[in-house]
Design a protein around this motif. Structure first.
Motif, PDB file in Angstrom:
ATOM      1  N   SER A  27       0.741  -1.400   0.045  1.00  0.00           N
ATOM      2  CA  SER A  27      -0.029  -0.156  -0.162  1.00  0.00           C
ATOM      3  C   SER A  27       1.002   1.327  -0.103  1.00  0.00           C
ATOM      4  O   SER A  27       1.982   0.980   0.661  1.00  0.00           O
ATOM      5  CB  SER A  27      -0.918  -0.040   1.317  1.00  0.00           C
ATOM      6  N   PHE A  28       0.301   2.307  -0.703  1.00  0.00           N
ATOM      7  CA  PHE A  28       1.041   3.619  -0.745  1.00  0.00           C
ATOM      8  C   PHE A  28       0.133   4.573  -0.698  1.00  0.00           C
ATOM      9  O   PHE A  28      -0.987   4.772  -0.824  1.00  0.00           O
ATOM     10  CB  PHE A  28       1.738   3.749  -2.147  1.00  0.00           C
ATOM     11  N   ILE A  29       0.732   5.443   0.351  1.00  0.00           N
ATOM     12  CA  ILE A  29      -0.174   6.769   0.625  1.00  0.00           C
ATOM     13  C   ILE A  29       0.720   7.849   0.161  1.00  0.00           C
ATOM     14  O   ILE A  29       1.645   8.334   0.493  1.00  0.00           O
ATOM     15  CB  ILE A  29      -0.304   6.869   2.310  1.00  0.00           C
ATOM     16  N   PHE A  30      -0.105   8.488  -0.766  1.00  0.00           N
ATOM     17  CA  PHE A  30       0.295   9.900  -1.480  1.00  0.00           C
ATOM     18  C   PHE A  30      -0.258  10.970  -0.855  1.00  0.00           C
ATOM     19  O   PHE A  30      -1.313  11.132  -0.467  1.00  0.00           O
ATOM     20  CB  PHE A  30       0.101   9.735  -2.817  1.00  0.00           C
ATOM     21  N   ASN A  31       0.737  11.991  -0.349  1.00  0.00           N
ATOM     22  CA  ASN A  31       0.230  12.938   0.553  1.00  0.00           C
ATOM     23  C   ASN A  31       0.878  14.205   0.030  1.00  0.00           C
ATOM     24  O   ASN A  31       1.961  14.271  -0.634  1.00  0.00           O
ATOM     25  CB  ASN A  31       0.608  12.728   2.033  1.00  0.00           C
ATOM     26  N   GLU A  66       1.322  -8.739  -8.124  1.00  0.00           N
ATOM     27  CA  GLU A  66       1.253  -7.878  -6.713  1.00  0.00           C
ATOM     28  C   GLU A  66      -0.066  -7.439  -6.785  1.00  0.00           C
ATOM     29  O   GLU A  66      -0.492  -6.793  -7.845  1.00  0.00           O
ATOM     30  CB  GLU A  66       2.512  -7.084  -6.507  1.00  0.00           C
ATOM     31  N   GLU A  67      -0.512  -7.111  -5.556  1.00  0.00           N
ATOM     32  CA  GLU A  67      -1.840  -6.142  -5.679  1.00  0.00           C
ATOM     33  C   GLU A  67      -1.431  -4.859  -4.907  1.00  0.00           C
ATOM     34  O   GLU A  67      -0.795  -5.058  -3.677  1.00  0.00           O
ATOM     35  CB  GLU A  67      -3.020  -6.823  -4.825  1.00  0.00           C
ATOM     36  N   TRP A  68      -1.540  -3.923  -5.379  1.00  0.00           N
ATOM     37  CA  TRP A  68      -1.319  -2.307  -4.662  1.00  0.00           C
ATOM     38  C   TRP A  68      -2.568  -1.736  -4.286  1.00  0.00           C
ATOM     39  O   TRP A  68      -3.421  -1.604  -4.942  1.00  0.00           O
ATOM     40  CB  TRP A  68      -0.311  -1.590  -5.801  1.00  0.00           C
ATOM     41  N   LEU A  69      -2.548  -1.073  -3.272  1.00  0.00           N
ATOM     42  CA  LEU A  69      -3.729  -0.073  -2.794  1.00  0.00           C
ATOM     43  C   LEU A  69      -2.732   1.325  -2.815  1.00  0.00           C
ATOM     44  O   LEU A  69      -1.925   1.552  -2.121  1.00  0.00           O
ATOM     45  CB  LEU A  69      -4.017  -0.656  -1.399  1.00  0.00           C
ATOM     46  N   LEU A  70      -3.377   2.167  -3.563  1.00  0.00           N
ATOM     47  CA  LEU A  70      -2.878   3.623  -3.627  1.00  0.00           C
ATOM     48  C   LEU A  70      -3.916   4.602  -3.146  1.00  0.00           C
ATOM     49  O   LEU A  70      -5.058   4.423  -3.463  1.00  0.00           O
ATOM     50  CB  LEU A  70      -2.604   4.126  -5.089  1.00  0.00           C
ATOM     51  N   ILE A  71      -3.401   5.280  -1.999  1.00  0.00           N
ATOM     52  CA  ILE A  71      -4.093   5.992  -1.259  1.00  0.00           C
ATOM     53  C   ILE A  71      -3.958   7.502  -1.223  1.00  0.00           C
ATOM     54  O   ILE A  71      -2.573   7.851  -1.099  1.00  0.00           O
ATOM     55  CB  ILE A  71      -4.069   5.580   0.337  1.00  0.00           C
ATOM     56  N   ASN A  72      -4.965   8.344  -1.685  1.00  0.00           N
ATOM     57  CA  ASN A  72      -4.661   9.986  -1.511  1.00  0.00           C
ATOM     58  C   ASN A  72      -5.815  10.298  -0.365  1.00  0.00           C
ATOM     59  O   ASN A  72      -6.806  10.661  -0.617  1.00  0.00           O
ATOM     60  CB  ASN A  72      -5.090  10.370  -3.002  1.00  0.00           C
ATOM     61  N   PRO A  73      -5.244  10.647   0.565  1.00  0.00           N
ATOM     62  CA  PRO A  73      -6.128  11.151   1.804  1.00  0.00           C
ATOM     63  C   PRO A  73      -6.283  12.712   1.715  1.00  0.00           C
ATOM     64  O   PRO A  73      -7.285  13.015   2.524  1.00  0.00           O
ATOM     65  CB  PRO A  73      -5.202  10.778   3.055  1.00  0.00           C
ATOM     66  N   ASN A  74      -5.971  13.221   0.688  1.00  0.00           N
ATOM     67  CA  ASN A  74      -6.297  14.826   0.649  1.00  0.00           C
ATOM     68  C   ASN A  74      -7.031  15.180  -0.839  1.00  0.00           C
ATOM     69  O   ASN A  74      -7.102  14.067  -1.448  1.00  0.00           O
ATOM     70  CB  ASN A  74      -5.049  15.423   0.913  1.00  0.00           C
ATOM     71  N   GLN A  75      -7.115  16.382  -0.807  1.00  0.00           N
ATOM     72  CA  GLN A  75      -7.842  16.656  -2.355  1.00  0.00           C
ATOM     73  C   GLN A  75      -6.740  17.040  -3.413  1.00  0.00           C
ATOM     74  O   GLN A  75      -7.669  17.080  -4.513  1.00  0.00           O
ATOM     75  CB  GLN A  75      -8.870  18.018  -1.773  1.00  0.00           C
ATOM     76  N   ALA A  76      -5.613  17.240  -3.089  1.00  0.00           N
ATOM     77  CA  ALA A  76      -4.799  17.285  -3.977  1.00  0.00           C
ATOM     78  C   ALA A  76      -4.616  16.094  -5.120  1.00  0.00           C
ATOM     79  O   ALA A  76      -4.655  14.964  -4.867  1.00  0.00           O
ATOM     80  CB  ALA A  76      -3.384  17.546  -3.640  1.00  0.00           C
ATOM     81  N   VAL A  77      -4.407  16.184  -6.361  1.00  0.00           N
ATOM     82  CA  VAL A  77      -4.656  15.070  -7.376  1.00  0.00           C
ATOM     83  C   VAL A  77      -2.768  14.843  -7.385  1.00  0.00           C
ATOM     84  O   VAL A  77      -2.187  15.697  -7.562  1.00  0.00           O
ATOM     85  CB  VAL A  77      -4.848  15.902  -8.986  1.00  0.00           C
ATOM     86  N   HIS A  78      -2.674  13.465  -7.534  1.00  0.00           N
ATOM     87  CA  HIS A  78      -1.499  12.914  -7.575  1.00  0.00           C
ATOM     88  C   HIS A  78      -1.354  12.090  -8.804  1.00  0.00           C
ATOM     89  O   HIS A  78      -2.087  11.137  -8.781  1.00  0.00           O
ATOM     90  CB  HIS A  78      -1.159  12.019  -6.549  1.00  0.00           C
ATOM     91  N   PRO A  79      -0.409  12.469  -9.712  1.00  0.00           N
ATOM     92  CA  PRO A  79      -0.423  11.676 -11.010  1.00  0.00           C
ATOM     93  C   PRO A  79       0.298  10.609 -10.521  1.00  0.00           C
ATOM     94  O   PRO A  79       1.310  10.485  -9.499  1.00  0.00           O
ATOM     95  CB  PRO A  79       0.450  12.452 -11.841  1.00  0.00           C
ATOM     96  N   PHE A  80       0.337   9.279 -10.963  1.00  0.00           N
ATOM     97  CA  PHE A  80       0.833   8.134 -10.519  1.00  0.00           C
ATOM     98  C   PHE A  80       1.324   7.144 -12.167  1.00  0.00           C
ATOM     99  O   PHE A  80       0.326   7.361 -12.770  1.00  0.00           O
ATOM    100  CB  PHE A  80      -0.160   7.247  -9.854  1.00  0.00           C
ATOM    101  N   HIS A  81       2.224   6.950 -12.012  1.00  0.00           N
ATOM    102  CA  HIS A  81       2.952   5.738 -13.070  1.00  0.00           C
ATOM    103  C   HIS A  81       3.747   5.072 -12.924  1.00  0.00           C
ATOM    104  O   HIS A  81       4.494   5.117 -11.852  1.00  0.00           O
ATOM    105  CB  HIS A  81       3.280   6.624 -14.557  1.00  0.00           C
TER     106      HIS A  81
END
Length: 103
Positions: A27-31, A66-81
């Motif tokens: 799991s990855f938390i982008f903040n 693998e299974e990944w869980l990507l979490i964005n806990p705020n309102q900012a947009v996070h590009p992911f690649h």
């Protein structure tokens, strides 16, 4: 690490991944942090570690599902690649509500 010139590239995933094939979960938390007194501004983090373009925090093994869980806990947009490894998006969920900029 395998030199780029020796890497073997294959087409993307051409069949569904079944649960029994998944060998690891991450799991990855982008903040985004908005401390205006700290440079750079804004500050980005992944799993509470400051983002550093020079750091490789995860490595993968070819052929291992693998299974990944990507979490964005705020309102900012996070590009992911992801570079090199093919992937399938299982689902996308959001708490965004149309017309409510604060949710």
């Amino acid at each position: 690490m395998t030199p780029f010139t020796q890497m073997k590239f294959v087409p993307g995933i051409n069949k569904p991944i079944v649960a029994s094939e998944i060998k690891k979960f991450r799991s990855f938390i982008f903040n985004v942090h908005g401390d205006t007194a700290t440079a750079p501004f804004p500050q980005f983090s992944i799993n509470e570690e400051p983002y550093d373009v020079k750091r490789i925090s995860e490595t993968l093994k070819p052929g291992i599902a693998e299974e990944w869980l990507l979490i964005n806990p705020n309102q900012a947009v996070h590009p992911f690649h992801i570079h090199i490894f093919p992937f399938i998006v299982k689902s996308v969920e959001s708490s965004f509500r149309k017309g409510n900029p604060y949710q």
